[in-house]
Structure formats: C-alpha cells, structure tokens
Scaffold this motif. Structure first.
Motif, short mmCIF file in Angstrom:
data_model
loop_
_atom_site.label_atom_id
_atom_site.label_comp_id
_atom_site.label_asym_id
_atom_site.label_seq_id
_atom_site.Cartn_x
_atom_site.Cartn_y
_atom_site.Cartn_z
N TYR A 97 14.80 -64.21 95.05
CA TYR A 97 15.77 -64.73 96.02
C TYR A 97 15.39 -64.30 97.44
N SER A 98 15.57 -65.20 98.38
CA SER A 98 15.47 -64.87 99.80
C SER A 98 16.43 -65.75 100.59
N ALA A 99 16.94 -65.21 101.67
CA ALA A 99 17.77 -66.01 102.59
C ALA A 99 16.90 -66.92 103.44
N PHE A 100 15.57 -66.73 103.39
CA PHE A 100 14.63 -67.48 104.24
C PHE A 100 13.73 -68.36 103.38
N GLU A 101 13.11 -69.32 104.05
CA GLU A 101 12.03 -70.08 103.44
C GLU A 101 10.86 -70.10 104.42
N THR A 102 9.66 -70.05 103.86
CA THR A 102 8.45 -70.05 104.68
C THR A 102 8.12 -71.48 105.10
N ILE A 103 7.94 -71.72 106.38
CA ILE A 103 7.64 -73.07 106.86
C ILE A 103 6.23 -73.18 107.45
N SER A 104 5.59 -72.03 107.71
CA SER A 104 4.22 -72.06 108.20
C SER A 104 3.54 -70.78 107.77
#
Length: 322
Positions: A288-295
């Motif tokens: 789980y993470s509150a973030f997502e990787t976009i680059s």
C-alpha cells in the motif's frame, strides 16, 4: 567473454554471451525456456539467417546466430538496442534496483535484482515500515485535506509523522549506503547520503497522491545539492524535520502538512528505487502507498542485472562505493 544486453521487438529485455561460436547463450527471461543456446554451425545450417540484409555487415556472426535462436522462440532482437553489459553477469549492487517496469497490469516487466536471505528479511521489514507510515498519512487526510491551501497547516500529529517519516528516510539511506560500502563507518550524514542521488537517480522519480488529483506532483529529491553546507538545507522538508526535532518551541510552524507530504513521498521513492516500482503494483508486490509513481529513471539493457540461477552463477554482491 563478450556479453551484451538488448531489447526485443516488444521492448522486453534479453542478453547474450559467448566464448566461442560453438556455444552461444541467449537469456530471454520473458520466455518459458529463459535460456537458449545457439552456435555458428546452427546459423550456417539455416543459410546464415539475418533479419535485414545489412545485419551481416553490421553485426558479428555470433550475434546473428543468437538472433536466429530467438526467432525460433517467436522473439526478435532489436539489434539497435544491443550494447555491452556495464557489469559482468551475476554482479549486482544490493538494494539498488535496475529493471524495466511492467507496461500494463498483466506484464511482468524485468527485474534482475536478487535478495539473499538477509536482504529478504530487510526487504520485508523496510516495506512493512513504509506501509505503516503511508497508512498513517492517509488517516491524517481525513482531518486535514491535502491541498496547496493547507500546506502551511501545522500541529503536533503532523510533527510526529514528519519525524517518523524522516527517520525512515534515514534508515533507508543508511541501509543502502552501508550495503554498498566495503568498510562501513560508525556515523553518517547527508554529506555521505547525497552520493546515493546519482546511484538511485533519485531526482528522476516523480510521484503524486493517488486520490487527490488537485495536489501538485512531487519530486522530493530534485533540489538535493552536494555543495558544502547544502546537503541538508537543499532538502527543505528534511531541513524542516531537523528544525522541529531539535527546537520545537521556536520552529513548530515548520511541522507543516506540505513538509510531511514531501517526506512521505521520499519514503515512497526510496522504496521503489531500492526494490522496484512493481512493489506497489496490484498484481506484483501489492504493497500500500498513498502515492503512485508517474515518472522514473529509464535503465537501458546494458545496465540490467543478470542474476537468475539457471547457468548464470556465481551471483556476486558488489559494493558500489568500494
């Protein structure tokens, strides 16, 4: 021994190596066989098959023979991507991801990063600790909405989480740095840790909050500067942490939501830079993470680790810093 990395026609990683033309090995991790063999005799048997007329002139007979073996598996070498490996096959840097991320949910991508038993234990502890912190951030968002207008909001719970997030960042920094040093020191500072920036290409990782599209994208290590007296101050969120840890009475206002979000983004980035972006993919690591990787950094085929067991021993952990 010549050793090469390359991509196939679908952008999937492969490698090849040989001592003589009598035995050419091709590594295709995305196929069921994984390890293929070829030879110059096999190539001649198939009338010296090549993909294009210029291949005989531009590439060695051994490389063309490897491409023939691939074609028999329905995979076609993109010879324009062919480059010598920058490290011997089997060598890797502990806790430093190199790979090709999945293109979609059902794609496995490629990661040659291996973990021995001790490293797997560290992986489990590290990812569990990060998940716990990122869940706490999500809980906080029920009270303070993440929005630029709230970035300067501060309070005791924000301070507590900022301290926890930054100590987790420090734990990752120290763990990665000492895993890549032959002779660890007793103490470290950001003067040491800033050397991880080019190794992990930390300034190239950009994330965003998953459920808050109005919040700006975050690049937590973009401004990290190795100049004298700047290794802490250039990371504003980390400098804020030091201020509120040592001088709460005068610096309490720096325990802000904006600093906390950046620090938590740094936790996420250090996780994926160590273990790979698939860590947070639903059908892979599923953490789980509150973030997502976009680059993220793009690593070429020549930079990949080749550390699977089948015929590729010995696997050797090589300290990056010597």
């Amino acid at each position: 021994m010549p050793e090469y990395g390359f991509l196939d026609h679908d952008g999937r990683f492969g490698a090849l190596w040989y001592e003589t033309g009598d035995y050419i090995t091709v590594f295709l991790p995305h196929t069921s066989s994984k390890i293929l063999t070829s030879s110059l005799d096999l190539w001649r048997k198939y009338d010296e098959y090549v993909g294009t007329p210029d291949d005989k002139q531009n590439y060695s007979s051994e490389i063309n023979a490897a491409a023939l073996a691939m074609s028999q598996e329905g995979s076609y070498m993109d010879k324009g991507t062919l480059k010598p490996l920058i490290r011997p096959r089997g060598d890797y840097h502990a806790r430093v991801w190199r790979g090709i991320p999945p293109k979609h949910l059902l794609d496995s991508g490629y990661s040659g990063l291996t973990r021995d038993q001790a490293e797997h234990h560290l992986y489990m502890e590290s990812t569990h600790s990060a998940t716990s912190l990122l869940e706490e951030l999500t809980r906080l968002f029920r009270t303070i909405a993440p929005a630029p207008a709230n970035d300067l909001t501060y309070g005791h719970r924000v301070r507590e989480l900022l301290i926890l997030a930054c100590t987790e960042v420090e734990a990752s920094w120290r763990g990665i740095y000492t895993a890549n040093c032959s002779t660890p020191k007793k103490s470290y500072s950001t003067k040491d840790y800033v050397k991880l920036k080019p190794l992990l290409r930390l300034d190239e990782w950009i994330v965003r909050l998953k459920n808050y599209p109005g919040y700006p994208d975050i690049n937590p290590f973009k401004e990290w500067d190795e100049a004298e007296r700047m290794t802490t101050k250039s990371l504003t969120w980390y400098d804020d942490y030091n201020a509120i840890k040592h001088n709460r009475e005068n610096e309490f206002h720096r325990a802000s939501l904006g600093a906390l979000i950046k620090a938590m983004a740094a936790v996420h980035v250090l996780q994926v830079a160590q273990w790979g972006p698939e860590l947070y993919h639903r059908f892979h690591g599923n953490r789980y993470s509150a973030f997502e990787t976009i680059s993220l950094p793009e690593y070429g085929p020549e930079e990949q680790y080749i550390s699977v067991p089948a015929g590729l021993h010995p696997i050797k952990k090589v300290p990056y810093f010597g």
